[in-house]
Design a protein around this motif. Structure first.
Motif, PDB file in Angstrom:
ATOM      1  N   ALA A 236       0.829  -1.209   0.000  1.00  0.00           N
ATOM      2  CA  ALA A 236       0.000   0.000   0.000  1.00  0.00           C
ATOM      3  C   ALA A 236       0.860   1.253   0.000  1.00  0.00           C
ATOM      4  CB  ALA A 236      -0.942  -0.017   1.211  1.00  0.00           C
ATOM      5  N   ALA A 237       1.937   1.252   0.765  1.00  0.00           N
ATOM      6  CA  ALA A 237       2.829   2.413   0.802  1.00  0.00           C
ATOM      7  C   ALA A 237       3.391   2.686  -0.589  1.00  0.00           C
ATOM      8  CB  ALA A 237       3.961   2.186   1.804  1.00  0.00           C
ATOM      9  N   ALA A 238       3.789   1.643  -1.284  1.00  0.00           N
ATOM     10  CA  ALA A 238       4.328   1.808  -2.640  1.00  0.00           C
ATOM     11  C   ALA A 238       3.265   2.349  -3.580  1.00  0.00           C
ATOM     12  CB  ALA A 238       4.876   0.480  -3.141  1.00  0.00           C
ATOM     13  N   LYS A 239       2.041   1.851  -3.480  1.00  0.00           N
ATOM     14  CA  LYS A 239       0.956   2.328  -4.357  1.00  0.00           C
ATOM     15  C   LYS A 239       0.596   3.780  -4.054  1.00  0.00           C
ATOM     16  CE  LYS A 239      -1.152  -1.889  -5.728  1.00  0.00           C
ATOM     17  NZ  LYS A 239      -0.858  -2.950  -6.096  1.00  0.00           N
ATOM     18  N   LEU A 240       0.601   4.128  -2.782  1.00  0.00           N
ATOM     19  CA  LEU A 240       0.298   5.513  -2.398  1.00  0.00           C
ATOM     20  C   LEU A 240       1.408   6.454  -2.879  1.00  0.00           C
ATOM     21  CD1 LEU A 240      -1.160   4.898   1.151  1.00  0.00           C
ATOM     22  CD2 LEU A 240      -2.412   5.779  -0.831  1.00  0.00           C
TER      23      LEU A 240
END
Length: 152
Positions: free
Chosen positions: A145-149
């Motif tokens: 999720a951090a990478a997608k955000l």
């Protein structure tokens, strides 16, 4: 008293010392936040108040200052929040009981740390208990999720 939850204003008639969790579940029918321990130790009842993760089982509704967001207001089936999509991708849930609290804690954490290390994730979510022990998948989902955000 007035209460804004997931973008909707509600007029409620309850005692000010009633915990927010009971207002959400019993008065408003919002069942995403779960009752786990009742003493703010497990995290199953985690919601956001103005973006901050809080334990709704111990927050008197009369002390509430701000807008409440529950798992129902974080994303929708048509537009999942990045952490919800990552939860599905990594098949985090087993029994699922703790998941809404885990997801809400993770979403608040990612709002302040967009590139977390494993140790930071473990520390940030250590107070949210998962009896099924899916912690490695939780960590992987938070990193995804951090990478997608970060891409957005």
């Amino acid at each position: 008293m007035k209460l804004k939850v997931n973008g909707t204003e509600h007029q409620i008639d309850v005692e000010p010392e009633m915990p927010l969790l009971w207002v959400l579940r019993d008065e408003l029918g919002i069942t995403g936040p779960k009752y786990g321990c009742g003493i703010a130790q497990c995290g199953a009842c985690t919601v956001h108040v103005d973006g901050q993760a809080v334990r709704s089982c111990q927050l008197p509704v009369g002390a509430l200052a701000g807008e409440v967001t529950t798992i129902e207001g974080l994303g929708s089936p048509e537009a999942l929040h990045a952490i919800q999509a990552a939860w599905i991708e990594h098949q985090v849930a087993q029994c699922g009981y703790c998941q809404s609290g885990q997801i809400m804690a993770a979403a608040a954490f990612l709002d302040v740390n967009d590139a977390p290390t494993d140790a930071e994730i473990d520390r940030a979510l250590s107070a949210n208990l998962c009896r099924c022990g899916t912690y490695p998948r939780i960590r992987a989902a938070v990193k995804t999720a951090a990478a997608k955000l970060a891409e957005a």
